[in-house]
Enzyme design. Structure first.
Site, short mmCIF file in Angstrom:
data_model
loop_
_atom_site.label_atom_id
_atom_site.label_comp_id
_atom_site.label_asym_id
_atom_site.label_seq_id
_atom_site.Cartn_x
_atom_site.Cartn_y
_atom_site.Cartn_z
N LYS A 172 0.84 -1.19 0.00
CA LYS A 172 0.00 0.00 0.00
C LYS A 172 0.87 1.24 0.00
O LYS A 172 1.52 1.56 0.99
CB LYS A 172 -0.91 0.00 1.24
CG LYS A 172 -1.89 1.14 1.20
CD LYS A 172 -2.11 1.70 2.58
CE LYS A 172 -2.60 3.11 2.61
NZ LYS A 172 -2.12 4.05 1.67
N GLY A 225 6.73 5.07 8.09
CA GLY A 225 5.82 6.21 8.22
C GLY A 225 6.00 6.86 9.57
O GLY A 225 7.06 6.74 10.19
N THR A 227 5.61 7.90 13.62
CA THR A 227 5.72 7.13 14.86
C THR A 227 4.34 6.82 15.44
O THR A 227 4.12 5.71 15.94
CB THR A 227 6.62 7.90 15.86
OG1 THR A 227 7.94 7.94 15.29
CG2 THR A 227 6.68 7.23 17.22
N THR A 229 1.48 6.41 13.81
CA THR A 229 0.90 5.33 13.01
C THR A 229 1.59 4.01 13.34
O THR A 229 0.93 2.96 13.47
CB THR A 229 1.05 5.60 11.49
OG1 THR A 229 0.76 6.96 11.23
CG2 THR A 229 0.15 4.71 10.67
N GLU A 247 9.87 1.49 10.44
CA GLU A 247 10.82 2.60 10.18
C GLU A 247 10.04 3.88 10.40
O GLU A 247 9.17 4.22 9.60
CB GLU A 247 11.32 2.53 8.74
CG GLU A 247 12.09 1.27 8.39
CD GLU A 247 13.41 1.17 9.12
OE1 GLU A 247 13.92 2.19 9.60
OE2 GLU A 247 13.91 0.04 9.25
N CYS A 281 13.21 11.54 6.17
CA CYS A 281 13.30 11.14 7.57
C CYS A 281 14.71 11.34 8.10
O CYS A 281 14.91 11.45 9.31
CB CYS A 281 12.87 9.69 7.72
SG CYS A 281 13.78 8.60 6.61
N GLU A 382 9.03 16.00 15.60
CA GLU A 382 9.39 15.95 14.18
C GLU A 382 8.52 16.95 13.40
O GLU A 382 7.29 16.89 13.46
CB GLU A 382 9.16 14.54 13.63
CG GLU A 382 9.64 14.40 12.20
CD GLU A 382 9.35 13.02 11.61
OE1 GLU A 382 8.22 12.52 11.77
OE2 GLU A 382 10.26 12.46 10.97
P1 NAD Z 1 1.96 8.04 7.90
O1 NAD Z 1 2.28 7.25 9.10
O2 NAD Z 1 0.86 9.01 7.96
O3 NAD Z 1 1.62 7.09 6.67
C1 NAD Z 1 2.51 6.11 6.20
C2 NAD Z 1 1.72 5.04 5.48
O4 NAD Z 1 0.87 4.38 6.43
C3 NAD Z 1 0.79 5.57 4.39
O5 NAD Z 1 0.74 4.65 3.32
C4 NAD Z 1 -0.55 5.63 5.10
O6 NAD Z 1 -1.64 5.53 4.23
C5 NAD Z 1 -0.47 4.40 5.99
N1 NAD Z 1 -1.33 4.47 7.18
C6 NAD Z 1 -1.84 5.56 7.79
N2 NAD Z 1 -2.59 5.18 8.85
C7 NAD Z 1 -2.55 3.84 8.91
C8 NAD Z 1 -3.12 2.87 9.78
N3 NAD Z 1 -3.88 3.23 10.80
N4 NAD Z 1 -2.85 1.57 9.55
C9 NAD Z 1 -2.05 1.20 8.54
N5 NAD Z 1 -1.50 2.06 7.67
C10 NAD Z 1 -1.74 3.37 7.85
O7 NAD Z 1 3.32 8.73 7.49
P2 NAD Z 1 3.55 9.77 6.31
O8 NAD Z 1 3.00 11.09 6.78
O9 NAD Z 1 3.11 9.20 5.03
O10 NAD Z 1 5.15 9.84 6.25
C11 NAD Z 1 5.91 10.70 7.02
C12 NAD Z 1 6.54 9.97 8.18
O11 NAD Z 1 7.29 8.87 7.73
C13 NAD Z 1 7.51 10.84 8.96
O12 NAD Z 1 7.30 10.63 10.33
C14 NAD Z 1 8.86 10.29 8.55
O13 NAD Z 1 9.90 10.49 9.48
C15 NAD Z 1 8.56 8.86 8.37
N6 NAD Z 1 9.56 8.23 7.54
C16 NAD Z 1 10.45 7.37 8.13
C17 NAD Z 1 11.44 6.77 7.36
C18 NAD Z 1 12.43 5.81 7.97
O14 NAD Z 1 13.11 5.12 7.23
N7 NAD Z 1 12.55 5.74 9.28
C19 NAD Z 1 11.52 7.04 5.99
C20 NAD Z 1 10.60 7.93 5.44
C21 NAD Z 1 9.62 8.50 6.22
#
Ligand code: NAD
Length: 478
Positions: A172, A225, A227, A229, A247, A281, A382
């Site tokens: 997804k 994504g 923290t 979530t 991650e 990130c 963040e």
């Molecule tokens: P997010 O957590 O909002 O979403 C990430 C993914 O999870 C999306 O596909 C979203 O649709 C899905 N999602 C949302 N709610 C969900 C749920 N309840 N159950 C299952 N899936 C769900 O994150 P974002 O805003 O898309 O991305 C930004 C974040 O990602 C930042 O915090 C960033 O630091 C982090 N990030 C971390 C890394 C790493 O390698 N550590 C890399 C890139 C981004």
């Protein structure tokens, strides 16, 4: 208007609800495509296809898995411009950067294609009693959920090892940036990936993502994504005893010691702080500069950042593109207001801007703030945008304590010409990655991931292959 559909059992299909979500171009603020608004019914359909396809895929020779994954890599490279343009329109990032990321997406596929052929397990001779060997078998059907900041780059970073290890995948992508994974599904068909081996479901996180996490038959979840979530996913997956790789977010320090090569440090720090509008990130959002060089570095950094062109993401000279969504744009601006309330002094930027021809887009000036306490919210939470906080420091022990003093532990960068100091500080920093005199220099074999609230587990190289396999010890008595 393009309609972004699901990829299930080798076919491009509508969501069964026949409903669609709007997809925005962040540089214009306009809807430019529609996304399948899928739900658990589509996830179920994908699972039915995946569970049938998986055993055959696992038993396909490693060389054949290599061939099809490598073909996908080649097709991305052939269509680099098309993919990069799509990523730029969808995400808001500059086109030149999107091109680099598409190269990396192809590299992810190729790297793990070769891993399929190289992956090996261990054998242990137990004195004169037995031979133990470890089978590393595919898990079965796994779920991969990726974010919007580096869309195809992070999507392929997960699905490639999962496929290489012989799993079938239900993936997804983020609903904010679905376009390149949609183009990717077409490439998978062209490359001859067997039906059902990879399924891509579009839609909202709490609907599609959650349905994947909750699904009984999906035995492992690899998530990148936020923290919050990640915590919600863990709470659902843990009682079901699913394997989890998380991650998550970061609040990364970038530390410039007094003996650093200042020219190099400033040049790289511009990227560390503002590449991809700070939406990486690994970006360093807390910049600490030794007080002996603080004023000099600060002034030079301000001049370097002033020179960054903000605007049309498709223009090759643009360095700062648009923020991915209106909601994220407002969140970042909210943090700039918070920083002011917390006593921060805006040294540069601090405002939204409307570049010529892109007046309705979501653009924010690269922003430098000084004078903030290390424990204030701006320095602890963040922001994930083009905003950094800068502070002086005097002592090594003091800066290590401050750098470690957040809930996050993803990546740290240090600048020094003193080898001993570099090694000592690297050992004491509580981060999954420490860069010395560089930033974002990646070798795909290294373990990638964060400590503390930045995640659980590691991706990359054998770490990823191990995550996507189940180790089984076979003990044969002699
Ligand atoms: P997010 O957590 O909002 O979403 C990430 C993914 O999870 C999306 O596909 C979203 O649709 C899905 N999602 C949302 N709610 C969900 C749920 N309840 N159950 C299952 N899936 C769900 O994150 P974002 O805003 O898309 O991305 C930004 C974040 O990602 C930042 O915090 C960033 O630091 C982090 N990030 C971390 C890394 C790493 O390698 N550590 C890399 C890139 C981004």
């Amino acid at each position: 208007m393009i309609t972004i559909q699901n990829y299930i059992n080798g076919e491009i299909v509508n969501a069964q609800s026949n409903e669609y979500l709007d997809n925005y171009n962040p540089s214009t603020g306009q809807v430019y495509s529609k996304i399948a608004n899928s739900d658990h019914v589509d996830v179920d359909a994908a699972f039915q296809a995946a569970i049938i396809a998986q055993p055959q895929w696992e038993n396909t020779s490693a060389e054949d898995r290599f061939r099809v994954m490598n073909k996908i890599a080649e097709l991305i490279e052939e269509r680099l411009d098309e993919f990069a343009k799509a990523e730029t329109l969808d995400q808001g990032k500059p086109y030149w950067l999107a091109k680099n990321e598409m190269r990396r997406a192809a590299q992810n596929m190729r790297f793990f294609a070769t891993a399929a052929m190289q992956f090996a397990s261990e054998s242990h001779a137990t004195e004169n009693k037995a031979i133990n060997y470890t089978l590393r078998q595919a898990i079965g059907v796994v779920g991969c959920i990726s974010p919007w900041n580096l869309p195809l780059y992070l999507f392929t970073w997960k699905i490639a090892p999962a496929l290489a290890a012989g799993n079938a995948v239900i993936a997804k992508p983020s609903e904010f940036t679905p376009m390149t994974s949609y183009l990717f599904s077409k490439i998978c068909i062209e490359a001859g990936l067997p039906n059902g081996v990879l399924n891509i479901i579009h839609g909202l996180g709490p609907k599609v993502g959650q349905a994947i996490v909750e699904h009984k038959g999906i035995k492992a979840i690899s998530f990148t994504g936020g923290t919050v979530t990640g915590a919600s996913i863990a709470s659902i997956a843990a009682p079901k005893f699913k394997k989890l790789s998380l991650e998550l977010g970061g609040k990364n320090p970038n530390i410039i010691f007094g003996d650093a090569d200042i020219d190099k440090a400033i040049k790289t720090t511009v990227n560390t702080s503002f590449m991809n509008q700070g939406e990486i990130c690994l970006c360093g959002s807390r910049l600490y500069i030794h007080s002996s060089i603080y004023e000099q570095v600060k002034e030079r950094l301000i001049e370097a950042v002033k020179a960054l062109k903000i605007g049309d993401p498709l223009d090759d000279s643009t360095r700062i593109g648009a923020i991915v969504s209106k909601q994220h744009f407002e969140k970042v601006l909210g943090y700039i207001e918070l920083a002011k309330q917390e006593g921060g002094k805006i040294l540069l930027g601090g405002e939204a801007i409307k570049p010529d021809g892109f007046e309705n887009g979501w653009f924010i000036q690269p922003t430098l703030i000084e004078g903030l306490d290390s424990m204030c919210r701006t320095n602890q939470e963040e922001i994930f945008g083009p905003v950094i906080s800068i502070s002086p420091f005097d002592y090594t022990d003091e800066i290590i304590e401050i750098a470690n003093g957040t809930e996050y532990g993803l990546a740290a960068t240090i600048w020094t010409e003193n080898l001993t100091l570099a090694h000592r500080v690297a050992q004491r920093l509580q981060f999954g990655i420490v860069w010395v005199n560089c930033w974002l220099l990646r070798d795909l074999r290294t373990p990638f991931g964060g400590m503390k609230n930045s995640g659980v587990g590691r991706e990359g190289g054998w770490e990823a292959m191990r995550f996507f396999t189940e180790p089984k010890n076979v003990c044969i008595a002699l």
